[in-house]
Design a protein around this motif. Structure first.
Motif, short mmCIF file in Angstrom:
data_model
loop_
_atom_site.label_atom_id
_atom_site.label_comp_id
_atom_site.label_asym_id
_atom_site.label_seq_id
_atom_site.Cartn_x
_atom_site.Cartn_y
_atom_site.Cartn_z
N ASN A 172 0.81 -1.22 0.00
CA ASN A 172 0.00 0.00 0.00
C ASN A 172 0.85 1.27 0.00
OD1 ASN A 172 -2.53 -1.40 0.13
ND2 ASN A 172 -2.13 -1.82 2.29
N GLY A 173 2.12 1.13 -0.33
CA GLY A 173 2.96 2.30 -0.53
C GLY A 173 3.84 2.69 0.63
N ILE A 174 3.76 2.00 1.76
CA ILE A 174 4.62 2.36 2.88
C ILE A 174 6.07 1.99 2.54
CG2 ILE A 174 4.69 0.23 4.28
CD1 ILE A 174 3.86 2.15 6.67
N VAL A 175 7.01 2.78 3.04
CA VAL A 175 8.42 2.60 2.71
C VAL A 175 9.19 2.28 3.98
CG1 VAL A 175 10.50 3.72 1.81
CG2 VAL A 175 8.28 4.15 0.74
N GLY A 176 10.01 1.25 3.96
CA GLY A 176 10.85 0.89 5.09
C GLY A 176 12.29 1.25 4.82
N GLY A 177 12.98 1.69 5.87
CA GLY A 177 14.38 2.04 5.70
C GLY A 177 15.05 2.28 7.02
N THR A 178 16.09 3.13 6.99
CA THR A 178 16.84 3.45 8.20
C THR A 178 17.03 4.95 8.31
OG1 THR A 178 18.92 3.09 7.03
CG2 THR A 178 18.09 1.27 8.34
N ARG A 179 17.09 5.43 9.54
CA ARG A 179 17.38 6.83 9.82
C ARG A 179 18.14 6.89 11.14
NH1 ARG A 179 12.48 9.91 12.90
NH2 ARG A 179 11.86 8.20 14.26
N PHE A 180 18.78 8.01 11.38
CA PHE A 180 19.44 8.22 12.65
C PHE A 180 18.50 8.91 13.62
CE2 PHE A 180 23.36 7.38 10.37
CZ PHE A 180 24.12 6.74 11.34
N VAL A 181 18.43 8.37 14.82
CA VAL A 181 17.76 9.02 15.94
C VAL A 181 18.88 9.30 16.94
CG1 VAL A 181 16.03 8.82 17.75
CG2 VAL A 181 15.62 7.79 15.50
N GLY A 182 19.27 10.56 17.05
CA GLY A 182 20.50 10.87 17.76
C GLY A 182 21.67 10.32 16.97
N THR A 183 22.46 9.48 17.59
CA THR A 183 23.58 8.87 16.88
C THR A 183 23.35 7.40 16.60
OG1 THR A 183 24.71 8.43 18.98
CG2 THR A 183 25.24 10.50 17.86
N ALA A 184 22.15 6.90 16.88
CA ALA A 184 21.83 5.49 16.64
C ALA A 184 21.07 5.35 15.32
CB ALA A 184 20.99 4.95 17.78
N GLN A 185 21.52 4.45 14.48
CA GLN A 185 20.82 4.16 13.23
C GLN A 185 19.72 3.15 13.50
OE1 GLN A 185 21.78 2.88 8.58
NE2 GLN A 185 23.42 2.94 10.08
N ARG A 186 18.47 3.49 13.13
CA ARG A 186 17.32 2.68 13.51
C ARG A 186 16.43 2.42 12.30
NH1 ARG A 186 15.80 1.35 17.97
NH2 ARG A 186 13.65 1.30 17.22
N PRO A 187 15.66 1.30 12.32
CA PRO A 187 14.66 1.05 11.27
C PRO A 187 13.49 2.01 11.43
CG PRO A 187 14.46 -0.60 12.98
CD PRO A 187 15.68 0.21 13.32
N VAL A 188 12.81 2.27 10.32
CA VAL A 188 11.70 3.22 10.34
C VAL A 188 10.76 2.90 9.17
CG1 VAL A 188 12.91 4.90 8.88
CG2 VAL A 188 11.10 5.70 10.43
N LEU A 189 9.51 3.30 9.31
CA LEU A 189 8.54 3.24 8.21
C LEU A 189 8.09 4.65 7.89
CD1 LEU A 189 6.30 0.22 9.31
CD2 LEU A 189 8.22 0.19 7.68
N TRP A 190 8.14 5.01 6.59
CA TRP A 190 7.65 6.30 6.12
C TRP A 190 6.41 6.10 5.24
CZ3 TRP A 190 13.16 5.69 5.20
CH2 TRP A 190 13.98 6.51 5.99
N ARG A 191 5.52 7.07 5.25
CA ARG A 191 4.43 7.12 4.27
C ARG A 191 4.30 8.56 3.78
NH1 ARG A 191 0.68 3.47 3.08
NH2 ARG A 191 0.81 2.38 5.08
N ASP A 192 4.35 8.72 2.46
CA ASP A 192 4.26 10.05 1.85
C ASP A 192 5.30 11.01 2.43
OD1 ASP A 192 2.08 9.18 0.30
OD2 ASP A 192 0.67 9.67 1.90
N GLY A 193 6.50 10.50 2.71
CA GLY A 193 7.58 11.34 3.17
C GLY A 193 7.59 11.65 4.64
N VAL A 194 6.64 11.13 5.40
CA VAL A 194 6.52 11.40 6.83
C VAL A 194 6.64 10.09 7.59
CG1 VAL A 194 5.00 12.30 8.64
CG2 VAL A 194 5.07 13.41 6.41
N VAL A 195 7.27 10.14 8.77
CA VAL A 195 7.39 8.93 9.58
C VAL A 195 6.00 8.42 9.95
CG1 VAL A 195 8.19 7.99 11.78
CG2 VAL A 195 9.64 9.59 10.51
N ALA A 196 5.71 7.19 9.53
CA ALA A 196 4.43 6.56 9.84
C ALA A 196 4.53 5.69 11.08
CB ALA A 196 3.95 5.73 8.66
#
Length: 349
Positions: A288-312
């Motif tokens: 349904n278009g959700i995107v999974g990837g990684t981002r930094f939260v502070g200095t920790a690299q973490r998994p994340v889900l985005w939808r339409d460019g915003v953290v879902a």
């Protein structure tokens, strides 16, 4: 002796994300010091993600899933992994998982397995007669050589879709070739145009047959007519690196060597969105278009889900060691690697 393209593909596969992670950490530390935050605001998570560790053979201490159909099957390697650089396996055996259970582990280091579809059909390469040859494998591990040009000094199948279309690489001397074995014409292959490159790694193929990949100097998409398009990237010296494609939508990362961003492109390679300020890369797209990837939260690299460019979903309860490789059609299952073991996380409302 390994063909040039095969050696370069393996080098690229093992080093590309490791290099990005090390450089991105410095960028994220600087970003945190300035008080900047990732783009988008996390919504309240609708899921309680339940972890299921995938099975490892009794003789293996580690495993890595490299490709999945996003539902039932995953392929990768199991064995003993080095604890220091280059963090590779000393006794890698190609492995097929079915719903997290090992149903096939090859007895030797060959064939290599690199892709699987929803029917459990696998693709890869085997070393036969002094050179690598592109092959398919069934669930029993029986290999079948794909048709080839006698002028090739080697070939390898990299990705497969649910229709059975296969894409891979071949070599003639030092020239690397993009090859498609179409499901609609069994026993045939097509050599697709591509500029001269020193390495070529294929990252995905969608259900319509579009292919995405990376070279030494650019990321690209090969469209339904077999024509390649460079993936656009913002900024001088920027390079787009695709990680997944679904229905002509491409996601991955874009970097200049000093800055990083999640990036999304259309089927012609035009940049449609970037997410900066902590985002490193996208690696999977849900049904349904959700995107999974990684981002930094502070200095920790973490998994994340985005939808339409915003953290879902910030996946706050999922360990920062987890890296997403695939997302199911219903977006309720995340498949990937968690430390030294494949794992899936399932949404429980």
């Amino acid at each position: 002796m390994d063909p040039l393209f095969n050696r370069l593909n393996r080098f690229n596969r093992s080093n590309r994300l490791n290099g990005r992670k090390a450089s991105a950490l410095a960028v994220a530390t600087f970003t945190a010091a300035l008080g900047l935050v990732p783009v988008g605001t996390a919504q309240a998570a609708a899921c309680q993600w339940q972890r299921t560790a995938w099975e490892l053979p009794s003789t293996a201490t580690s495993g890595t899933v490299s490709a999945s159909d996003g539902s039932r099957y995953g392929v990768g390697v199991t064995g003993t992994r080095n604890t220091s650089w280059p963090y590779d396996y000393t006794d890698a055996h190609g492995t097929l998982w079915d719903n997290g259970k090992v149903v096939l582990r090859l007895p030797g280091s060959k064939p290599d397995i690199s892709g699987v579809n929803a029917a459990g059909q696998m693709v890869g390469s085997d070393y036969v007669g002094g050179k690598f040859k592109a092959v398919t494998l069934d669930r029993s591990g029986t290999t079948t050589a794909l048709p080839s040009n006698p002028n090739w000094n080697g070939s390898s199948a990299s990705v497969i879709n649910n229709a059975g279309d296969i894409a891979g690489t071949a070599g003639i001397g030092t020239k690397i070739i993009l090859v498609v074995w179409p499901a609609s014409a069994p026993g045939t292959y097509r050599e697709l145009p591509l500029p001269a490159v020193s390495f070529l790694f294929l990252n995905g193929i969608d259900e319509q047959g579009r292919i995405v990949g990376s070279t030494n100097s650019f990321g690209f998409v090969s469209d339904l007519n077999g024509q390649w398009h460079t993936l656009a990237a913002q900024g001088s010296n920027a390079k787009g690196t695709p990680e997944a494609i679904r229905d002509g939508r491409i996601v991955g990362g874009a970097d200049t060597g000093t800055s990083y961003a999640e990036a999304e492109w259309d089927a012609q390679g035009s940049l449609t969105r970037t997410i900066t300020a902590g985002a490193v890369t996208a690696s999977a797209i849900g049904g349904n278009g959700i995107v999974g990837g990684t981002r930094f939260v502070g200095t920790a690299q973490r998994p994340v889900l985005w939808r339409d460019g915003v953290v879902a979903d910030s996946l706050a309860a999922v360990p920062d060691t987890f890296r997403i490789k695939a997302i199911s059609n219903d977006e309720k299952t995340l498949i990937g690697n968690d430390s030294s073991q494949p794992a899936s996380y399932t949404c429980s409302p």
